[in-house]
Design a protein around this motif. Structure first.
Motif, PDB file in Angstrom:
ATOM      1  N   ASN A 633       0.846  -1.204   0.000  1.00 56.27           N
ATOM      2  CA  ASN A 633       0.000   0.000   0.000  1.00 56.27           C
ATOM      3  C   ASN A 633       0.877   1.249   0.000  1.00 56.27           C
ATOM      4  N   MET A 634       0.535   2.194  -0.878  1.00 57.22           N
ATOM      5  CA  MET A 634       1.298   3.437  -0.983  1.00 57.22           C
ATOM      6  C   MET A 634       0.398   4.600  -0.571  1.00 57.22           C
ATOM      7  N   ALA A 635       0.844   5.351   0.428  1.00 60.36           N
ATOM      8  CA  ALA A 635       0.073   6.507   0.877  1.00 60.36           C
ATOM      9  C   ALA A 635       0.912   7.784   0.864  1.00 60.36           C
ATOM     10  N   GLY A 636       2.208   7.664   1.195  1.00 60.30           N
ATOM     11  CA  GLY A 636       3.082   8.841   1.219  1.00 60.30           C
ATOM     12  C   GLY A 636       3.975   8.930   0.010  1.00 60.30           C
ATOM     13  N   LEU A 637       4.378   7.774  -0.521  1.00 57.28           N
ATOM     14  CA  LEU A 637       5.193   7.724  -1.734  1.00 57.28           C
ATOM     15  C   LEU A 637       4.264   7.392  -2.891  1.00 57.28           C
ATOM     16  N   VAL A 638       3.940   8.406  -3.699  1.00 56.07           N
ATOM     17  CA  VAL A 638       2.917   8.244  -4.739  1.00 56.07           C
ATOM     18  C   VAL A 638       3.481   8.647  -6.097  1.00 56.07           C
ATOM     19  N   PRO A 639       2.797   8.231  -7.182  1.00 63.07           N
ATOM     20  CA  PRO A 639       3.322   8.496  -8.528  1.00 63.07           C
ATOM     21  C   PRO A 639       3.565   9.967  -8.836  1.00 63.07           C
ATOM     22  N   GLY A 640       2.902  10.881  -8.166  1.00 65.67           N
ATOM     23  CA  GLY A 640       3.113  12.299  -8.456  1.00 65.67           C
ATOM     24  C   GLY A 640       4.449  12.831  -7.973  1.00 65.67           C
ATOM     25  N   ASP A 641       5.141  12.084  -7.088  1.00 63.66           N
ATOM     26  CA  ASP A 641       6.445  12.531  -6.584  1.00 63.66           C
ATOM     27  C   ASP A 641       7.477  12.502  -7.702  1.00 63.66           C
ATOM     28  N   HIS A 642       8.381  13.480  -7.688  1.00 60.38           N
ATOM     29  CA  HIS A 642       9.358  13.591  -8.771  1.00 60.38           C
ATOM     30  C   HIS A 642      10.303  12.387  -8.833  1.00 60.38           C
ATOM     31  N   ASP A 643      10.563  11.752  -7.675  1.00 57.96           N
ATOM     32  CA  ASP A 643      11.514  10.641  -7.653  1.00 57.96           C
ATOM     33  C   ASP A 643      10.829   9.289  -7.487  1.00 57.96           C
ATOM     34  N   PHE A 644       9.503   9.241  -7.758  1.00 61.36           N
ATOM     35  CA  PHE A 644       8.748   8.015  -7.529  1.00 61.36           C
ATOM     36  C   PHE A 644       9.338   6.842  -8.309  1.00 61.36           C
ATOM     37  N   VAL A 645       9.556   7.025  -9.608  1.00 66.49           N
ATOM     38  CA  VAL A 645      10.062   5.940 -10.453  1.00 66.49           C
ATOM     39  C   VAL A 645      11.434   5.479  -9.962  1.00 66.49           C
ATOM     40  N   ASP A 646      12.310   6.429  -9.656  1.00 60.20           N
ATOM     41  CA  ASP A 646      13.671   6.073  -9.234  1.00 60.20           C
ATOM     42  C   ASP A 646      13.668   5.297  -7.922  1.00 60.20           C
ATOM     43  N   VAL A 647      12.849   5.742  -6.956  1.00 62.03           N
ATOM     44  CA  VAL A 647      12.814   5.055  -5.659  1.00 62.03           C
ATOM     45  C   VAL A 647      12.330   3.621  -5.827  1.00 62.03           C
TER      46      VAL A 647
END
Length: 805
Positions: A633-647
């Motif tokens: 489940n993702m609540a704080g780390l979401v696709p809109g974050d600039h580094d989402f893909v990298d993380v």
């Protein structure tokens, strides 16, 4: 070659006016037309054993006497035979320069070996000064021993005027000859400076003086002196070139430079300073430094610098000083001030004005960005902390109040009308606060839909209750957004300093807690933080600290609940976080996730869960011959974050798990109105095999029609609909619609919260592919879940199970 020499500074011992031309560096006097001595050199003073000031004002006859054609200097030990060579003073024709030369070489009969005579001879030698006589009738010349030494000749090789002229530099020869002929014709004393080529080929510079003498029989003799001033002229030339280089440098330098006198009046300036202030040089000259300065900075920078320089170094830097242009515009300058001295001893200020206006504007812009919200322009959290720190440290700390405002149901506006509409609404509310708040109050935006109002003196606005009511009224309004009239209200929490004091951060926490209390009572409510609520907020802060410590010190753990297919085979598992609290035991997410949200720790929790779950799942055994996927489940780390893909990509790579075993679960509302950048981020991960699941589908505010637009491969039917599928027609209808649409679009459907066999049978008949719930297994710690996988397919009971979570 310059014909009228530029004299080096003489040895007359006068500090005097720099505009006065110095006398030769030899025994010399400057006399007025009545014979009064105006100036004297130190060489004369030494010969007559007198001080320079003691000679000034005396009559020439008290020093110089004549006996027939002979002249003598009255010394303390007798008479010293001399010859005076005179010429008009170039700076003032009313004055006469009288040079006293030793003549023993020219008139042997006048030979004198006295001490005074020796001093005179030595003075001429030091000054590199020789004497000469020229009889124009016979064309014979007589030179002193020193002059022979100066020209590098012997008496036998030099006897006529033509011999002298041959050695004059060829470029100077015509006008030099013309000058001496003028002496013969016009009887005008000569003062010239020219180049002379010695027999060894070296070129020297001579300063020549000549005048006419007539004896009692009427015979005319030309007499004079020759002084080697090569070194002086070289020094002067070097000084002039250095001065010119300095002048050129000041002219071309891009920073403003001004010279000020002791009265702080501008004497000179370069073009850069004129351009900086918008004046011509003739308009600036005479302007004081104070008049150039902005009225609010009308200090005395040069006088202050003078005091500073007197105590410390020869330079001073003032980082910022405001000047006024001719058009009234403000110019910020960095000043570099040096106190210097001219050759005559006069002090002056050299000031460099470096324009830092753009630098100041850039710094102001950066500071504004750092302390203000980008969307609304209101002060941000950093500015709020700074303001509160300043207010609470002052004498009026007791009157400070903080109001924490949260827009009711703002998420619904974002979800239904889009984020742009939400931004438009926030800007409109910010303007209402700015325009409607009373004096002593400042509005700020912390984040999202959270506004803060800070009041410096709450008694001036009628008390905290009156202020809360006014703020709530400002935020209870209807705002046109994207062509629709959106009605909003806000929950307001207020806090004032307690008797025990507290920091600005404490006031914000207490106001935030009061706002949550108000929100629990319904939209548009207000609440004041009292002692009990403050204690609760402190407890909340204590829990935040404990949770943060648990996050960073492995105090958290994961349990896994299997997701099975129709025959009971485990296809995936959902990672569920637990907290082993040191006093309260094992806590479920519903207990501590709100704490994490308020403490802004959700993102760090998501990263921890992602890292831990993928690492543990990488070594799970297969189930029914298939790899078991892991859902997070993702609540704080979401696709809109600039580094989402990298993380995500880096964590998957570090764990060693295959991308197609990773499922990222997000709530339905996180998929609504996704920006193109976010969709691209999700698409990039999906291209690598990562799948996205819509959690709790049907509970958000989007319509079923939007199902086709969701960039997700898995749809999870919310447990609220699953719980009633075997008895509630509405729940059954909603669940069937979701399942049918999901299957029609080729997506996997997961039913959450399956607890009874009846629910399982109904869902199976609808076509649901996979199931999750206590009917199959409760969430298990990692070791127990690994054991569960090794047992094979789970049993699917045909009768209702009465166990409950």
């Amino acid at each position: 070659m310059v014909r009228i020499p530029v004299h080096a500074k003489g040895g007359d011992g006068e500090d005097g006016d720099s505009r006065q031309e110095p006398l030769p560096e030899a025994p010399a006097l400057l006399c007025a037309s009545d014979g009064t001595i105006v100036r004297a050199t130190v060489q004369v003073a030494q010969l007559v054993d007198e001080s320079v000031p003691g000679l000034v004002g005396r009559h020439i006859t008290t020093l110089l006497g004549t006996r027939g054609h002979a002249e003598f200097l009255r010394g303390p030990k007798g008479e010293i035979p001399v010859r005076s060579v005179s010429w008009p003073f170039s700076s003032d024709a009313r004055l006469t320069v009288l040079l006293l030369v030793e003549i023993s070489d020219l008139t042997p009969e006048a030979g004198d070996t006295s001490e005074q005579r020796r001093k005179l001879h030595d003075a001429q030698r030091v000054a590199r000064l020789g004497t000469w006589e020229w009889d124009p009738t016979t064309n014979e010349t007589r030179l002193s021993e020193m002059l022979y030494e100066i020209i590098g000749e012997t008496p036998a090789a030099f006897s006529t005027y033509e011999n002298y002229l041959e050695h004059v530099h060829q470029d100077d020869r015509p006008w030099v000859d013309q000058a001496w002929r003028a002496l013969l014709d016009d009887h005008t004393p000569v003062e010239i400076e020219h180049r002379y080529v010695r027999p060894d080929g070296t070129v020297r510079t001579f300063r020549m003086h000549g005048s006419e003498m007539t004896d009692s029989e009427g015979w005319v003799t030309l007499v004079g002196t020759a002084q080697d001033v090569t070194e002086q002229r070289t020094a002067v030339t070097r000084m002039e070139r250095s001065s010119q280089r300095f002048t050129d440098l000041v002219t071309v330098t891009p920073v403003g430079i001004g010279l000020f006198d002791q009265a702080e009046r501008l004497v000179d300036a370069n073009d850069a300073l004129c351009d900086l202030l918008g004046y011509r040089l003739d308009q600036l000259r005479g302007t004081t430094a104070t008049r150039m300065t902005h009225p609010e900075d009308r200090g005395t920078p040069l006088r202050e610098a003078s005091e500073q320089l007197g105590r410390q170094s020869a330079q001073r830097r003032i980082p910022q000083w405001r000047l006024m242009r001719f058009d009234g515009e403000l110019v910020y300058c960095e000043l570099h001030i040096a106190l210097s001295v001219q050759d005559d001893g006069t002090r002056f200020w050299l000031v460099v004005f470096q324009d830092v206006t753009e630098r100041r504007r850039t710094a102001d812009a950066l500071r504004f960005q750092a302390t203000h919200d980008e969307l609304t322009g209101l002060p941000n959290r950093a500015a709020v902390k700074e303001m509160l720190g300043s207010m609470l440290s002052g004498a009026g700390a007791a009157g400070v109040a903080v109001l924490f405002c949260d827009i009711d149901n703002f998420k619904r506006v974002n979800d239904s009308l889009g984020h742009d509409a939400g931004d438009e609404l926030l800007v409109a509310l910010a303007r209402r606060l700015e325009g409607g708040l009373p004096k002593h109050c400042t509005a700020a935006r912390l984040s999202g839909d959270e506004f803060v109002v800070i009041c410096a003196d709450v008694t001036e606005v009628g008390g905290v209750d009156a202020l809360s009511t006014q703020v709530a009224r400002l935020l209870r309004t209807a705002v046109p957004v994207h062509g629709q009239l959106v009605r909003v209200s806000a929950s307001v929490g207020a806090a004032v300093p307690s008797s025990s004091g507290g920091s600005g951060e404490d006031l914000l926490r207490f106001a935030d807690a009061a706002m949550f209390e108000a929100k629990h009572r319904g939209p548009g409510r207000m609440s004041l933080a009292g002692p009990a609520l403050m204690a609760s907020a402190d407890h909340q802060l204590h829990l935040e600290g404990q949770l943060r410590e648990a996050l960073h010190n492995d105090g958290l753990t994961l349990h896994y609940q299997p997701v099975v297919d129709a025959d009971g085979s485990v296809v995936s598992a959902e990672a569920l976080i637990r907290w082993h609290h040191p006093e309260r035991g094992l806590l479920s997410p519903g207990t501590f996730l709100p704490i994490a949200e308020q403490g802004d720790m959700l993102r760090e929790l998501d990263k921890w869960v992602l890292r831990t779950a993928l690492s543990e799942a990488a070594s799970w055994p297969d189930s029914a011959g298939r790899p078991v996927s892991i859902a997070i489940n993702m609540a704080g780390l979401v696709p809109g974050d600039h580094d989402f893909v990298d993380v995500v990509a880096d964590t998957v790579a570090a764990s060693g798990i295959d991308c197609d075993r990773v499922v990222l679960e997000l709530v339905e509302t996180a998929f609504v109105d996704l920006p193109s950048r976010t969709r691209c981020a999700m698409g990039e991960l999906a291209g690598r095999g990562v799948r996205f699941a819509v959690d709790d589908f049907g509970t958000g505010y989007s319509s079923l029609a939007r199902l086709k637009d969701l960039p997700a491969q898995i749809i999870k039917v919310d447990r609220r609909f699953v719980s009633g599928v075997d008895g509630d027609a509405s729940d059954c209808a909603v669940a069937r619609a979701v399942v049918d649409m999901t299957c029609a679009m080729g997506r996997l459907c997961v039913a959450e919260g399956v607890e009874t066999a009846a629910q399982f049978n109904v869902l199976q008949e609808m076509g649901v592919g996979t199931y999750q719930g206590w009917l199959f297994s409760k969430p298990l710690p990692a070791p127990e879940f690994r054991t569960l996988l090794s047992l094979g397919p789970l049993h699917v009971p045909e009768v209702a199970v009465t166990d409950s979570p």
